[in-house]
Design an enzyme around this catalytic site. Structure first.
Site, short mmCIF file in Angstrom:
data_model
loop_
_atom_site.label_atom_id
_atom_site.label_comp_id
_atom_site.label_asym_id
_atom_site.label_seq_id
_atom_site.Cartn_x
_atom_site.Cartn_y
_atom_site.Cartn_z
N GLU A 65 14.49 -30.55 55.42
CA GLU A 65 13.85 -29.86 56.54
C GLU A 65 14.81 -28.86 57.20
OE1 GLU A 65 11.03 -30.60 56.10
OE2 GLU A 65 10.80 -32.73 55.69
N TRP A 82 13.71 -26.36 60.29
CA TRP A 82 12.83 -25.24 60.01
C TRP A 82 11.38 -25.59 60.31
CZ3 TRP A 82 11.77 -23.57 54.25
CH2 TRP A 82 11.26 -24.65 53.52
N GLY A 105 -2.61 -15.00 50.71
CA GLY A 105 -3.92 -14.91 51.34
C GLY A 105 -4.74 -13.71 50.92
N ASP A 156 9.14 -37.11 54.97
CA ASP A 156 7.77 -36.73 54.62
C ASP A 156 6.73 -37.44 55.48
OD1 ASP A 156 8.40 -35.35 51.82
OD2 ASP A 156 9.54 -37.20 51.95
N ARG A 171 18.10 -18.58 56.67
CA ARG A 171 16.93 -17.92 56.09
C ARG A 171 16.55 -16.72 56.93
NH1 ARG A 171 10.75 -20.04 55.69
NH2 ARG A 171 11.21 -20.69 57.82
N ASP A 213 9.57 -23.09 49.69
CA ASP A 213 9.32 -24.25 48.86
C ASP A 213 8.94 -23.78 47.45
OD1 ASP A 213 9.72 -26.24 50.79
OD2 ASP A 213 7.68 -26.02 51.55
#
Length: 517
Positions: free
Chosen positions: A192, A383, A255, A443, A238, A331
């Site tokens: 994470e 994040w 999208g 998770d 990042r 990811d």
């Protein structure tokens, strides 16, 4: 090609992918469970590795940093998972064959397209994955195409974890990577991207040289890596300006109306046959997916991303007065599983970036090239939503915080009482720690906070907590035979992390930090 000049721009671009799923084997199949693993394996891990092999064959080197968590690596090597994956691919092929006989010509053609994809995946699996992921990873690592990142053993939210357990999880995770891949990662993707002050010293003690944080952790100043305190361990941030071009809920590439829709399944075949069509269009109203529509769109999005990277490198170089380092991180499951066209986009991007004058390299290469600034002290961060710890420690998941603290305390107290100077492994202690680490996986609270299979996540956390308590209680009562039997039974249920060794748990006098909660 990009609309901007292909002349070289200063600095370096690094793509970082983070591959992770919680342990799913033997814990349900559909809709959440092993199906999640096999979908991601077929749609993301196989295509991404295929892209990397192709780049390596064409002479490319050092194109990205790729993180694979120990718990995912264990599943990709697990004999049950490998056999079940083969069956899953064959089932995909059979479902596609049936759809190809549909009287509707559009549906029949979609079935033929799925059949071709499933057949190619079966061949790829037989050639490269039949004996698990480790041989494939070793091949890519030896080619120099990618830097592999490691991480803690079972993906805990580390800032909330007892320091001894946190250190143990990290060291065991790195050892697990060495056993599987023949090399110990020097970089990690912290689960994470979670950080608490003091963890950098633990990284240094474990031999970690660099790790990832989110951009806001560095207050958006991500143009170079930054050593944390006096540890010498470098945090890379990042770059959200670049990363959000791809992965933004409002404007990200996946999208686009022409791309295949992730959420909509065909009721009869269980296959994905629709395209996005529109962001507000309901599933039953979405138009059929048309692969002929997407090629030009992929090229458009590759060019847009290259333009964004070039502009960002120039902007950050001018701002800082030195060649900048830009990191985009995602990811791995985005590429293929969530975004069907993602692997093709990735392949074209990595081939065209050098043509567009962009220097590409891994995080390790960025260190070698000197993209490192002055030391910095980092705040508590992640994040997740709000870039703080609320997803894993907010009111909606306080029961997980309490559960984890109780289970960890029970585990450590039991193991400490049982440990004696010995060279003999204690399988009871091993399983207590194994189940504890599964309990505290990040998770479970994430799935509850985001309302994605929250019931499954809660059940999983409590199941592993029950296993910890059950074994520990038998041990504490002196019922040694029962404790050993329970430990063996729970181990056989998952067959996970066989090399975990409780003798390596730091003692009570071991180094701890202010990050210990």
């Amino acid at each position: 090609m990009s609309s901007q000049s292909p002349t070289a721009v200063p600095g370096q671009f690094t793509l970082v992918l983070h591959s992770h799923l919680p342990w799913l084997a033997h814990h349900g199949r559909w809709p959440v469970g092993e199906e999640w693993l096999y979908q991601s394996w077929a749609a993301s891990y196989q295509p991404v590795f295929r892209v990397l092999r192709g780049l390596a064959d064409d002479g490319f080197t050092d194109v990205m940093s790729l993180g694979i968590t120990p718990v995912l690596a264990a599943q990709l090597d697990d004999p049950h998972c490998c056999a079940s994956m083969y069956e899953w691919l064959a089932n995909w092929q059979l479902r596609a064959m049936e759809l190809a006989t549909d009287r509707d010509p559009v549906r029949a053609e979609a079935g033929r397209a799925h059949f071709r994809d499933a057949s190619a995946a079966l061949v790829d699996f037989e050639q490269h994955w039949r004996h698990g992921a480790s041989p494939a990873i070793r091949t890519l690592a030896s080619s120099g195409i990618v830097e592999f990142l490691g991480g803690p053993l079972a993906h805990p939210f580390a800032p909330l974890l007892d320091a001894r357990m946190r250190q143990f999880s990290l060291r065991e995770g790195l050892a697990d990577a060495h056993r599987r891949w023949g090399r110990t990662p020097i970089g990690i993707w912290a689960p994470e991207c979670a950080f608490a002050p003091g963890m950098e010293a633990e990284y240094a003690a474990a031999g970690v040289g660099h790790f990832m944080v989110d951009g806001p952790t560095l207050h958006g100043d991500t143009a170079v890596g930054r050593p944390v305190g006096d540890s010498g361990v470098v945090a890379f941030g990042r770059d959200l300006t670049v990363s959000y071009r791809v992965w933004s809920p409002k404007s990200g590439y996946p999208g686009h109306a022409a791309y295949r829709d992730f959420h909509t399944y065909d009721h009869d075949s269980g296959l994905k046959l629709a395209r996005v069509t529109g962001r507000t269009v309901a599933g039953p109203d979405k138009a059929p997916y048309d692969p002929d529509r997407v090629d030009a769109v992929i090229d458009k999005h590759v060019d847009d991303f290259i333009d964004t990277v070039r502009a960002r490198l120039v902007e950050e170089t001018e701002r800082t007065g030195r060649p900048a380092h830009v990191v985009a991180a995602f990811d791995t499951e985005l590429f293929g599983h969530w975004w069907h066209e993602g692997p093709v986009w990735l392949d074209r991007l990595l081939r065209r970036l050098p043509e567009a004058g962009v220097t590409v390299g891994s995080l390790a290469t960025a260190l070698e090239r000197g993209f490192v600034g002055e030391p910095v002290d980092l705040p508590p961060s992640s994040w997740g939503s709000g870039k703080d710890w609320r997803v894993w420690a907010g009111p909606q998941v306080q029961h997980f915080v309490d559960l984890n603290a109780e289970v960890v305390e029970t585990a450590l107290a039991t193991v400490d009482k049982r440990r004696e100077p010995t060279t003999v492994r204690d399988r009871v202690n091993d399983q207590i720690l194994r189940e504890t680490l599964m309990t505290v996986a990040s998770d479970w609270p994430f799935m509850v906070s985001k309302d994605t299979a929250a019931g499954y996540a809660t059940d999983r956390a409590h199941k592993h907590a029950h296993a910890t308590r059950e074994i520990a209680d038998a041990a504490a009562r002196g019922r040694e035979s029962a404790a050993r039997s329970l430990a063996a039974g729970w181990f056989a249920a998952d067959n996970l992390f066989a090399d975990l060794d409780a003798r390596r748990l730091p003692g009570t006098d071991a180094y701890t930090t202010g990050a210990d909660r």
